[in-house]
Design a protein around this motif. Structure first.
Motif, mmCIF file in Angstrom:
data_model
loop_
_atom_site.group_PDB
_atom_site.id
_atom_site.type_symbol
_atom_site.label_atom_id
_atom_site.label_comp_id
_atom_site.label_asym_id
_atom_site.label_seq_id
_atom_site.Cartn_x
_atom_site.Cartn_y
_atom_site.Cartn_z
ATOM 1 N N MET A 10 -18.117 20.467 12.596
ATOM 2 C CA MET A 10 -18.991 19.338 12.110
ATOM 3 C C MET A 10 -19.567 18.897 13.764
ATOM 4 O O MET A 10 -18.937 18.587 14.482
ATOM 5 C CB MET A 10 -17.929 18.021 11.505
ATOM 6 C CG MET A 10 -19.196 17.146 11.173
ATOM 7 S SD MET A 10 -18.418 15.783 10.294
ATOM 8 C CE MET A 10 -16.847 15.120 11.170
ATOM 9 N N GLY A 11 -20.908 18.877 13.618
ATOM 10 C CA GLY A 11 -21.399 18.464 15.062
ATOM 11 C C GLY A 11 -21.553 17.132 15.304
ATOM 12 O O GLY A 11 -20.842 16.341 14.271
ATOM 13 N N LYS A 12 -22.132 16.398 16.203
ATOM 14 C CA LYS A 12 -22.134 14.955 16.426
ATOM 15 C C LYS A 12 -23.056 14.388 15.401
ATOM 16 O O LYS A 12 -24.029 14.610 15.074
ATOM 17 C CB LYS A 12 -22.868 14.995 17.845
ATOM 18 C CG LYS A 12 -22.759 13.550 18.461
ATOM 19 C CD LYS A 12 -23.308 13.395 19.925
ATOM 20 C CE LYS A 12 -23.125 12.085 20.402
ATOM 21 N NZ LYS A 12 -23.684 12.015 21.616
ATOM 22 N N PHE A 13 -22.387 13.384 14.929
ATOM 23 C CA PHE A 13 -23.031 12.406 13.970
ATOM 24 C C PHE A 13 -24.122 11.437 14.523
ATOM 25 O O PHE A 13 -23.842 10.891 15.522
ATOM 26 C CB PHE A 13 -21.954 11.612 13.175
ATOM 27 C CG PHE A 13 -22.675 10.976 11.974
ATOM 28 C CD1 PHE A 13 -23.225 11.445 10.803
ATOM 29 C CD2 PHE A 13 -22.750 9.565 12.189
ATOM 30 C CE1 PHE A 13 -23.743 10.780 9.810
ATOM 31 C CE2 PHE A 13 -23.469 8.783 11.056
ATOM 32 C CZ PHE A 13 -23.844 9.388 10.050
ATOM 33 N N ASN A 14 -25.399 11.515 14.013
ATOM 34 C CA ASN A 14 -26.279 10.542 14.234
ATOM 35 C C ASN A 14 -26.222 9.317 13.425
ATOM 36 O O ASN A 14 -26.520 9.220 12.315
ATOM 37 C CB ASN A 14 -27.642 11.033 14.223
ATOM 38 C CG ASN A 14 -28.528 10.522 14.410
ATOM 39 O OD1 ASN A 14 -28.758 9.026 14.837
ATOM 40 N ND2 ASN A 14 -29.985 10.921 14.475
ATOM 41 N N LYS B 158 -28.053 6.942 13.431
ATOM 42 C CA LYS B 158 -29.324 6.260 13.083
ATOM 43 C C LYS B 158 -29.777 6.994 11.667
ATOM 44 O O LYS B 158 -30.810 6.374 11.260
ATOM 45 C CB LYS B 158 -30.261 6.593 14.233
ATOM 46 C CG LYS B 158 -30.144 5.735 15.460
ATOM 47 C CD LYS B 158 -31.102 6.188 16.485
ATOM 48 C CE LYS B 158 -30.714 5.521 17.832
ATOM 49 N NZ LYS B 158 -31.648 5.940 18.689
ATOM 50 N N GLN B 159 -29.015 7.686 11.045
ATOM 51 C CA GLN B 159 -29.384 8.309 9.706
ATOM 52 C C GLN B 159 -27.962 7.821 8.862
ATOM 53 O O GLN B 159 -26.712 7.822 9.480
ATOM 54 C CB GLN B 159 -29.600 9.907 9.903
ATOM 55 C CG GLN B 159 -30.800 10.315 10.716
ATOM 56 C CD GLN B 159 -30.636 11.944 10.880
ATOM 57 O OE1 GLN B 159 -29.926 12.528 10.459
ATOM 58 N NE2 GLN B 159 -31.868 12.254 11.251
ATOM 59 N N LYS B 160 -28.233 7.785 7.710
ATOM 60 C CA LYS B 160 -27.418 7.654 6.499
ATOM 61 C C LYS B 160 -26.454 8.866 6.439
ATOM 62 O O LYS B 160 -26.905 10.045 6.727
ATOM 63 C CB LYS B 160 -27.761 7.402 5.362
ATOM 64 C CG LYS B 160 -28.663 6.110 5.074
ATOM 65 C CD LYS B 160 -28.981 6.003 3.821
ATOM 66 C CE LYS B 160 -29.864 4.434 3.458
ATOM 67 N NZ LYS B 160 -30.142 4.487 1.988
ATOM 68 N N PRO B 161 -25.237 8.526 6.415
ATOM 69 C CA PRO B 161 -24.133 9.638 6.333
ATOM 70 C C PRO B 161 -24.253 10.386 4.950
ATOM 71 O O PRO B 161 -24.731 9.862 4.104
ATOM 72 C CB PRO B 161 -22.765 8.929 6.458
ATOM 73 C CG PRO B 161 -22.917 7.616 6.155
ATOM 74 C CD PRO B 161 -24.489 7.395 6.628
ATOM 75 N N THR B 162 -23.947 11.727 5.040
ATOM 76 C CA THR B 162 -24.073 12.284 3.681
ATOM 77 C C THR B 162 -22.721 13.479 3.788
ATOM 78 O O THR B 162 -21.801 13.330 4.433
ATOM 79 C CB THR B 162 -25.169 13.300 3.639
ATOM 80 O OG1 THR B 162 -25.201 14.418 4.690
ATOM 81 C CG2 THR B 162 -26.228 12.722 3.800
ATOM 82 N N GLY B 163 -22.556 13.766 2.338
ATOM 83 C CA GLY B 163 -21.338 14.942 2.277
ATOM 84 C C GLY B 163 -19.868 14.288 2.589
ATOM 85 O O GLY B 163 -19.651 13.169 2.162
ATOM 86 N N LEU C 141 -15.881 8.190 5.325
ATOM 87 C CA LEU C 141 -16.558 6.734 5.758
ATOM 88 C C LEU C 141 -16.074 5.701 4.483
ATOM 89 O O LEU C 141 -15.817 4.370 4.709
ATOM 90 C CB LEU C 141 -17.599 6.389 6.101
ATOM 91 C CG LEU C 141 -17.958 7.151 7.537
ATOM 92 C CD1 LEU C 141 -19.714 6.945 7.737
ATOM 93 C CD2 LEU C 141 -17.504 6.513 8.673
ATOM 94 N N HIS C 142 -16.096 6.181 3.214
ATOM 95 C CA HIS C 142 -16.072 5.094 1.991
ATOM 96 C C HIS C 142 -14.486 5.130 1.647
ATOM 97 O O HIS C 142 -13.987 4.150 0.971
ATOM 98 C CB HIS C 142 -16.614 5.869 0.941
ATOM 99 C CG HIS C 142 -16.805 4.972 -0.322
ATOM 100 N ND1 HIS C 142 -17.942 3.858 -0.065
ATOM 101 C CD2 HIS C 142 -16.453 4.994 -1.396
ATOM 102 C CE1 HIS C 142 -17.815 3.103 -1.259
ATOM 103 N NE2 HIS C 142 -16.928 3.821 -2.036
ATOM 104 N N ALA C 143 -13.620 5.743 2.335
ATOM 105 C CA ALA C 143 -12.062 5.676 1.828
ATOM 106 C C ALA C 143 -11.592 4.338 2.240
ATOM 107 O O ALA C 143 -10.899 3.912 1.137
ATOM 108 C CB ALA C 143 -11.132 6.857 2.952
ATOM 109 N N PRO C 144 -12.123 3.468 3.159
ATOM 110 C CA PRO C 144 -11.412 2.200 3.069
ATOM 111 C C PRO C 144 -11.695 1.449 1.994
ATOM 112 O O PRO C 144 -10.763 0.548 1.566
ATOM 113 C CB PRO C 144 -11.996 1.642 4.290
ATOM 114 C CG PRO C 144 -12.144 2.904 5.290
ATOM 115 C CD PRO C 144 -12.599 3.706 4.328
ATOM 116 N N VAL C 145 -12.682 1.817 1.217
ATOM 117 C CA VAL C 145 -13.098 0.806 -0.046
ATOM 118 C C VAL C 145 -11.854 0.909 -0.882
ATOM 119 O O VAL C 145 -11.528 -0.051 -1.481
ATOM 120 C CB VAL C 145 -14.355 1.137 -0.631
ATOM 121 C CG1 VAL C 145 -14.373 0.638 -2.001
ATOM 122 C CG2 VAL C 145 -15.420 0.997 0.428
#
Length: 160
Positions: free
Chosen positions: A1-5, A7-12, A18-22
């Motif tokens: 996995m490359g460096k996440f930007n 400034k863009q919405k996360p995908t996949g 990122l949603h796991a804490p919910v």
């Protein structure tokens, strides 16, 4: 996995991670995430559906939690609470009704300076991911926080 930007919405898979804490908050296990992560409940500005977003606490003063839009003013959760106030904040295993207040740039700059002192590595990472910086002066911090707005969520007392 490359460096996440950021400034863009996360995908996949990254979005799922990122949603796991919910799921932890919904299971009343939010305390496992420590004192720096809370979950904000808000209404979708277009759909009207309930949305839940885990966020890092930048500053806490008693029953007031300051949250930062680390992905800028275009973050969905931030745009949603601009359209309609947040309904609740999950802290640990408890859900609380809240009153929100947007910080002006001067107050946000002071808050970010406190955050930098308390969590220098996290503050540097946030600024780097957002592509913002400052020269250490209050004025420069004010310019920077205009790109990463902050909002205070104050827990309502039971009689409110």
């Amino acid at each position: 996995m490359g460096k996440f930007n950021f400034k863009q919405k996360p995908t996949g898979w990254f979005k799922r991670i990122l949603h796991a804490p919910v799921w932890l908050f919904r299971a009343r296990l939010g305390f496992l995430l420590g004192k720096r992560i809370v979950m904000l409940e808000h209404q979708g500005r277009r759909t009207g559906k309930l949305r839940q977003t885990p966020l890092e606490v930048v500053h806490r003063d008693g029953n007031a939690f300051t949250l930062c839009s680390g992905t800028g003013p275009k973050a969905d959760w931030y745009r949603n609470i601009t359209a309609a106030p947040a309904s609740a904040l999950w802290v640990g295993s408890r859900r609380h009704a809240v009153e929100q207040r947007f910080l002006d740039d001067s107050e946000a700059a002071t808050t970010f300076a406190r955050y930098e002192q308390a969590h220098p590595k996290a503050a540097a990472r946030l600024a780097g991911l957002m592509g913002v910086s400052h020269d250490g002066t209050h004025e420069s911090r004010m310019e920077m926080v205009a790109k990463i707005p902050m909002v205070e969520m104050r827990l309502r007392s039971p009689e409110d």
